[in-house]
Structure formats: structure tokens, C-alpha cells
Design a protein around this motif. Sequence first.
Motif, mmCIF file in Angstrom:
data_model
loop_
_atom_site.group_PDB
_atom_site.id
_atom_site.type_symbol
_atom_site.label_atom_id
_atom_site.label_comp_id
_atom_site.label_asym_id
_atom_site.label_seq_id
_atom_site.Cartn_x
_atom_site.Cartn_y
_atom_site.Cartn_z
ATOM 1 N N GLU A 19 0.824 -1.212 0.000
ATOM 2 C CA GLU A 19 0.000 0.000 0.000
ATOM 3 C C GLU A 19 0.858 1.263 0.000
ATOM 4 O OE1 GLU A 19 -1.708 3.426 1.488
ATOM 5 O OE2 GLU A 19 -0.404 2.185 2.743
ATOM 6 N N ALA A 20 2.016 1.219 0.613
ATOM 7 C CA ALA A 20 2.867 2.424 0.700
ATOM 8 C C ALA A 20 3.262 2.948 -0.682
ATOM 9 C CB ALA A 20 4.124 2.129 1.533
ATOM 10 N N ILE A 21 3.309 2.058 -1.660
ATOM 11 C CA ILE A 21 3.573 2.513 -3.031
ATOM 12 C C ILE A 21 2.503 3.513 -3.462
ATOM 13 C CG2 ILE A 21 3.408 1.681 -5.442
ATOM 14 C CD1 ILE A 21 6.158 1.324 -4.277
ATOM 15 N N GLY A 22 1.266 3.215 -3.094
ATOM 16 C CA GLY A 22 0.163 4.106 -3.446
ATOM 17 C C GLY A 22 0.186 5.418 -2.685
ATOM 18 N N THR A 72 7.345 1.166 -16.532
ATOM 19 C CA THR A 72 8.031 0.329 -15.531
ATOM 20 C C THR A 72 7.452 -1.085 -15.500
ATOM 21 O OG1 THR A 72 6.504 0.776 -13.701
ATOM 22 C CG2 THR A 72 8.279 2.369 -14.037
ATOM 23 N N GLY A 73 6.321 -1.293 -16.189
ATOM 24 C CA GLY A 73 5.636 -2.581 -16.123
ATOM 25 C C GLY A 73 4.493 -2.597 -15.126
ATOM 26 N N ALA A 74 4.306 -1.492 -14.406
ATOM 27 C CA ALA A 74 3.188 -1.393 -13.465
ATOM 28 C C ALA A 74 1.881 -1.234 -14.240
ATOM 29 C CB ALA A 74 3.376 -0.187 -12.546
ATOM 30 N N THR A 75 0.851 -1.960 -13.811
ATOM 31 C CA THR A 75 -0.474 -1.792 -14.399
ATOM 32 C C THR A 75 -1.286 -0.897 -13.476
ATOM 33 O OG1 THR A 75 -0.344 -3.955 -15.425
ATOM 34 C CG2 THR A 75 -2.537 -2.980 -15.230
ATOM 35 N N LEU A 76 -1.845 0.147 -14.068
ATOM 36 C CA LEU A 76 -2.611 1.126 -13.306
ATOM 37 C C LEU A 76 -3.982 1.299 -13.937
ATOM 38 C CD1 LEU A 76 0.195 3.834 -12.987
ATOM 39 C CD2 LEU A 76 -0.518 2.207 -11.227
ATOM 40 N N GLY A 77 -4.897 1.880 -13.192
ATOM 41 C CA GLY A 77 -6.200 2.152 -13.777
ATOM 42 C C GLY A 77 -7.224 2.496 -12.737
ATOM 43 N N PRO A 128 7.689 -7.142 -9.913
ATOM 44 C CA PRO A 128 8.994 -6.945 -9.260
ATOM 45 C C PRO A 128 9.810 -5.852 -9.956
ATOM 46 C CG PRO A 128 8.485 -9.287 -9.359
ATOM 47 C CD PRO A 128 7.392 -8.584 -10.130
ATOM 48 N N ALA A 129 9.792 -5.824 -11.288
ATOM 49 C CA ALA A 129 10.575 -4.807 -12.004
ATOM 50 C C ALA A 129 10.054 -3.402 -11.718
ATOM 51 C CB ALA A 129 10.533 -5.083 -13.515
ATOM 52 N N ALA A 130 8.741 -3.269 -11.674
ATOM 53 C CA ALA A 130 8.158 -1.945 -11.392
ATOM 54 C C ALA A 130 8.524 -1.492 -9.980
ATOM 55 C CB ALA A 130 6.639 -2.000 -11.554
ATOM 56 N N LEU A 131 8.469 -2.438 -9.034
ATOM 57 C CA LEU A 131 8.811 -2.087 -7.654
ATOM 58 C C LEU A 131 10.284 -1.684 -7.557
ATOM 59 C CD1 LEU A 131 7.362 -1.946 -4.902
ATOM 60 C CD2 LEU A 131 8.454 -4.122 -4.353
ATOM 61 N N ARG A 132 11.124 -2.379 -8.314
ATOM 62 C CA ARG A 132 12.546 -2.022 -8.306
ATOM 63 C C ARG A 132 12.742 -0.613 -8.862
ATOM 64 N NH1 ARG A 132 14.809 -6.605 -10.841
ATOM 65 N NH2 ARG A 132 15.406 -7.715 -8.956
ATOM 66 N N ALA A 133 11.921 -0.257 -9.853
ATOM 67 C CA ALA A 133 12.088 1.054 -10.498
ATOM 68 C C ALA A 133 11.606 2.204 -9.607
ATOM 69 C CB ALA A 133 11.329 1.083 -11.830
ATOM 70 N N ILE A 134 10.481 2.033 -8.937
ATOM 71 C CA ILE A 134 9.912 3.177 -8.214
ATOM 72 C C ILE A 134 9.930 3.007 -6.692
ATOM 73 C CG2 ILE A 134 8.444 3.762 -10.202
ATOM 74 C CD1 ILE A 134 6.033 2.703 -8.659
ATOM 75 N N GLY A 135 10.217 1.784 -6.227
ATOM 76 C CA GLY A 135 10.220 1.550 -4.783
ATOM 77 C C GLY A 135 11.197 2.428 -4.018
ATOM 78 N N GLU A 153 10.544 4.603 -0.582
ATOM 79 C CA GLU A 153 11.294 4.434 0.671
ATOM 80 C C GLU A 153 11.808 5.782 1.180
ATOM 81 O OE1 GLU A 153 14.082 1.418 -1.075
ATOM 82 O OE2 GLU A 153 13.960 0.593 0.968
ATOM 83 N N ARG A 154 12.352 6.563 0.256
ATOM 84 C CA ARG A 154 12.948 7.838 0.644
ATOM 85 C C ARG A 154 11.894 8.822 1.146
ATOM 86 N NH1 ARG A 154 17.398 11.004 0.558
ATOM 87 N NH2 ARG A 154 18.720 9.188 0.246
ATOM 88 N N LEU A 155 10.774 8.883 0.447
ATOM 89 C CA LEU A 155 9.722 9.815 0.874
ATOM 90 C C LEU A 155 9.121 9.382 2.205
ATOM 91 C CD1 LEU A 155 8.102 10.492 -2.616
ATOM 92 C CD2 LEU A 155 9.406 12.111 -1.212
#
Lengths: 433, 433
Positions: A357-360, B113-118, B398-405, B409-411
Motif C-alpha cells: 500500500e505504501a507505493i500508493g 516500468t511494467g506497473a499496471t494502473l487504472g 517486481p521490475a516496477a517495484l525495483r524502479a519506483i520503490g 522508501e525515501r519519501l
Amino acid sequence: MPVFLDATAPEFEAAFNTLLNAKREDSPDVDSVVADIIADVRARGDQAVIDLTAKFDRITLTPQTLRITADEIAAAVAQVSPEDRDALELAAARIRAYHTRQLPDDAEWTDETGATLGWRWSAVSAAGLYVPGGLASYPSSVLMNAIPAKVAGVQRLAMVVPTPDGILNPLVLLAAHISGVDEVYRIGGAQAVAALAYGTDTIAPVDKITGPGNAFVAAAKRRVFGKVGIDMIAGPSEILIVADGDNDPDWIALDLLSQAEHDESAQSILITTDEAFGKAVADAVDKRLESLQRAHIAGPSWRDYGAIITVPDLDLAAKLTDRIAPEHLELCVADPHSLSAKITHAGAIFLGQWTPEAIGDYVGGPNHVLPTARSARFSSGLSVLDFMKRTTLAHMTPAALRAIGPAAERLARSESLEAHGLSVTARLRKLND
Amino acid sequence: MPVFLDATAPEFEAAFNTLLNAKREDSPDVDSVVADIIADVRARGDQAVIDLTAKFDRITLTPQTLRITADEIAAAVAQVSPEDRDALELAAARIRAYHTRQLPDDAEWTDETGATLGWRWSAVSAAGLYVPGGLASYPSSVLMNAIPAKVAGVQRLAMVVPTPDGILNPLVLLAAHISGVDEVYRIGGAQAVAALAYGTDTIAPVDKITGPGNAFVAAAKRRVFGKVGIDMIAGPSEILIVADGDNDPDWIALDLLSQAEHDESAQSILITTDEAFGKAVADAVDKRLESLQRAHIAGPSWRDYGAIITVPDLDLAAKLTDRIAPEHLELCVADPHSLSAKITHAGAIFLGQWTPEAIGDYVGGPNHVLPTARSARFSSGLSVLDFMKRTTLAHMTPAALRAIGPAAERLARSESLEAHGLSVTARLRKLND
């Protein structure tokens, strides 16, 4: 200890209803204080805002220093590390991309009578964004409120943020800058909401106010509603996680804690098909609470409002989810899409175990301002549409009026609204001359 | 006499502001009475509703007779003349066709990034429709509220309508039948709103309540807001007509009166480029008031809140229109489309002299529930979207999380929300194993 429930037990229904109806928010009654503050700002304008800011935030302002200048913003922003700036800009870009897709289409068509019908959308001209001060001053919330407003086309976006003892928050100001906020004022509380709604000599009034705040801010928003538009009044945060046994208990524990750490009134619930997994998650939560910085907040939240519910199958999980209508919903199951399709009421759904959820909350793209307290049954998260409004359009030709006017005359007569009917009759008479 | 203003006169700005800020509504403070009624219905359910209905509507009900049966509805509907039925069905068909076009699209996409959104839209499960009793019981309002709900996909639509002394309104029941209303209860006032919001043994609770009502109903809707969704709280009706000299003064007079006849607090304003035409309209209004059935309502409205403003050109008319932000706007000028394009804030626009506002009240197609009291600056008329809500969707790989995770974390760290960050960190660690 959170409550453990077995959805197949005879006493489950009563316990589940208790969980659903738990009153988590204990909002102090500040309404009369807020009414006085609003009346003061309406009567004395800038000077009332200045006096109240001196009292609550311990800073002495003048009409000239109410606004945080571009130079001050630039100086504060320069303190932000490049890494933090990059993170904020990545978040802003993703939020902007997502919300740009929400821009609605205008429509216009001509029907079989020759009448042209349609609608068009337009942006609210001026919006105000409330940003809390102190600990709850989140740069991510600035992005989530300001970017949809700017994507909608709001021309003037004025932000208010209290600066207790004069301390500016560089990341909040950077978020405002990145989002395109036009004006920033160092004021907060009910007085800031009143200034935005009614205007002062220094602060022009806005048409819509959004953003989170404490009980005073919420009461002020309720009071100015009607004079201006407001967003929802958010309650404590919530997460519901539906997980099968094929998950890392620690990941799920952290996801539960990421809501619990917001507020002692936050609520974190796990529904699982695997009782042993549920117990493992409970253990993992306890372990994490031993070292978590905000254990003093997350601990009471988990103890008082946390719940672990075991279900025999995911169909029942979906049914319980709709009754909970959670703000945040994580689906950590083998086929999250199938499960998602069975669920109607949720503010935001996070699919699969790689979507904490933190991603969101930060960088996913969708908005993190979401309906709480079961209001996902009837309302949606913040969007571009909250900063727009629709004007309907109708254009009759003489032929169209001849076709549908008589029905309007008849209905007007049945409602005893004579002038309504006559306004059609007079025109039809001309056509029949 | 309405007020006559010349937009080029030095005293205009002050007079126009007076007009804008005129407090037309004198709402009685019924809040404590309403609070008691709601508490009573919550405590005693059906019996409270029955007792209050006996008191206010002078009818004795039981839990079995709260609901108007299908047979009663059929008997009442049979009294409606074929002509009235045809008119109502024409109106319903046109309203349904217009609102069906408002159904929003779902969306889903995969980003770089491979993330599916909507997001996806869903209907509110159960909605309640308040219909006033007595004189203000308008079948057209039933259509305007119920049809958007049914087009949205609301599965259960429950209507409440008080029946003082037991008298049913056949056209109102026919409108409910045509619109697909599922349940009709013969109750009204704050007790009906409370029953819809909280439920009783006989009446299941709903998720959203819409529809007009008196001060008690409005106060009850405000109080149950949060527990359920509500539509806007409408103020007195308004019309603004922008007309050049090339119009029949009597038509414009009738259009002004068709708002004025609603309510002594209604407001009708004419902006014209032709002073002589403005005077001719004022004369035509006076002439019509000599014989109008509702002159006792329309007369005071026109006298107290009516206005005729002369402007040198249509550009200034457009600017003044945006400041008024009218509920209804008629553009009776040679090129209404050009003028419409210059205007941002209006609930509904009626283009050209063949489109009297009354067409929009009944058979045009667009909704007649529209924002009043300048709230068109930030809100829209009733639509299918008022009976729907949006769930946002996010699915990381996993690839999307690697790209934007890492940005998340920092925020999270910058906001001191450790568990938020750790929920991402734990997953990234697994990926890097």
C-alpha cells in the motif's frame, strides 16, 4: 492483541458487526470556537488572521508577510537533498501522468428532433489547499491535492500551511513548487480556512478548499461548505489485506503497520484463508513493534482496532470486503485480478504481493486521498473531477420545440406551474401562426 | 419593481455586489428538532417512524403498511390520463437517453516500468430518493433523480414520499414506476431521511440519499451525511437571461416568471444590450402578473429579487454572468454559441430563443437538479456520476517495484513513516537476494 475471528463460527456475525461499527474517532466538539474564529476573520480580515496566528503559532506577521515569498521558497527548497528532490519529482511525474488520464470529455450531439444537447467541463477558477503543520505536514499530500487541481486547469491555487514558531518545511515547499502552487501563506487552523473561503485584503477568496487537517480545520470546512466547495472530511486511515498462506508474514505485518503507524485510531485488518498464516502475521507484527519508531502509535491502533479474520474461501473474503468497504485494499493472493472482480466497494485496490500500500501513498500514481469509514460505498478518492464542474447544454430548433414542447406544457400544467407552460405555449403559438 | 442597473454607471459595482450577496433564504433553525427525530428513529425504528407520521401526516400506519404496495401503485397509476402518461414517458425516454451518455469509462494501462494502473467505476448498491409531499410533489423531480440512479446501475432504489391525510399522487407514483423505483414508502420529513440512512426493521438502509425537501429534510440530510452520501442541499431557484433587443419581450417575461413562480425567494435576472427592450420586458412581466395563477408567489420574487441590467456589449454580459454563476442561463442572442463559449460558470445553458428554460425542467434531457446560490463555480448538476464511485487500481511487478520503490522508501523516511518504508524495503531486499 488484535481480535481473531473465524468467519464460520456462530458468533462471527455479531463480532463482525461490532468491528464494522466501532467508533474509532473521538472528535472533540470545537464547533462554537470555530464559528467565532470564522466570524472574526469575516469581520476583521487580515488583522484577525494575524492575531490568531500570533496566538496559535507564536509568530508575528503583517499583511505583507502573510505570504511566503518566492525568495523564501527558493531558499528553503535549496536545502533539500538531490535524492529527496528526485524522489519527489518522480512521484509528481507519476501522479501527473495518472491524473491527466482522468480529464473528462465534453459531449455534443443532435438528436432525432433536431435538438442539440451536450455538456462541457470546466475547471474551478481558484482553489485553496490546506496543509497541516508540524508532524502531519506531508509533502506527499501536497502533491496529491495540488497536482489534480493543476491538471484540471485551476488557474489560481493558493496553499495555506501553518509554520509554528516560524519554521518552514523545505520538502513541503518543494512539493508546492513542483506541483505549480501559485501562492503560499504561512497560516493554518480555522482562520486559514476562513480566509480562503471569504477572502481578506491580502488573500483573495477561492471557490473550493481541499486538504487534510485537525478537528478545527474539519469543523471550519464543514462550516464554509456551500460558500465554497470542499473535499471529503477524512476519518482515520484503514487497510484491509486479503492474503492466502503463500505470503511472507513479515511483509503483510509491515503493510498492516503502515496504516497503524498513522494514528492510534487507524484500523488494520487481515482476512486470510490460512489460520496458521494469520497467527504468523500476528507474531510478525509483534516482532516489528519491538523496534518500530512509531510503536507508541501503531501498537495501540493494532491492539484496539486490529483484526485477523479466517475464512474458508476467497468468495467469502470478497463478501466481507464489500461490507467493510475499506479505504485501502491489498489482494495478496495467487490471482488478485479474479478476486478484485468480485469486489465492489473499496477506495483503492493494490493487486498482488509486489504492491504494498505504501507505493500508493507516494509513487504509484493514483491518489492517496481516499474515502474512509465505509464511505467507499458511495464516494471516491480525490481526482481531477473534484476540481472541475459540468455545464449542461441544450439548444432547441423550432422543429424540436414543436416535437417535445407539448409534453412540457402538459407536465407544467400537471405541476401547477403555469408560467413554465406558457413560456412554451407562447413560442409554439408563434410557430403555428 | 425589480432593480434596474446600468453596468456602465459609477454606482453599478456596489449595486451588483448587493445583488450577488442578497441573502434570499431564511432557513429556520430546525436542527435540534431534527437531531431528536433522528435519535428517535435510530432508537425505536419503525415505531418512531409510525408515530411521527401519525403526528405530521395524520395517518395511522403499521410496519406492514409503511410501504405502498404494487396494487396501490397500479390503482393510482390507472387514474392518470393517457396524455399525461405519454408526456411523462416522453420525458423519461429523453432523460434516460441523455444520462446514458454520462456513463463513465473504466481504464487500465501498463506504464514504462511494467506497473499496471487504472480505475473502475461501480454503482452505489442502494439509494434513497426523497420526494416532497403536497404542492411541491413534482413527478418531473422523480424522473430527474431516479433515472440517473437506475442508469448508473443502482440495484435497489427506495423512494419515500409523505402522503398527508393518506392522499397518493398518481403522477408521482407513475413517474416512480416508469423510472424503475424498487420500493416506495409513504413517509416523509426528517424521520424518512433517518429511516433511509439508518434502516428500520421494515426499511433496509441505503448508501446515498438524494432529492429535494423542506428545511427539516435538508437539516436531516446534513446530519446523516457521512453515514450515507447525499446530493447537494439546493437553495431557491434562479434564472439569468442574456438577451439582445431582437426578442419577443413576452417570451422573456414568461421565462423570468417561470423561475419566480417557484418560490418567493427565487431570483430572475435579465441582462440586455438594449435598454428599451429591458423596459419592454418589465412591462410584459407586469402584464402577465395581472393574470398568472401563482402571481402571489412570482410577484414578490420579481419585486424583491428581480433585476434588469443593461450592458454596452455581450463581452461584459459574459463577465457578469460568470460572477453570478447562475443555476439556469438562457442565451437569447443572435449567436448563442459564441456567447456560451465565453462563459465558464453556469449550471445549465439554454441556447437561443427557441429553448425556454422550462424545456429543461421536463423534456430536454439534461438534469433539472442544478447548483444554486453561485455554487456553479465549483459544482455540477445531478448526474449518473452521483450514483457511482471510482476504485483506483495498481499492480506492481517486481521490475516496477525495483524502479519506483526506492523513491517511496525515501519519501516515507522524510515523513518519518518507518513502516511505510520498510514494507517496500522488505520486498526490495527479497528481489536483491
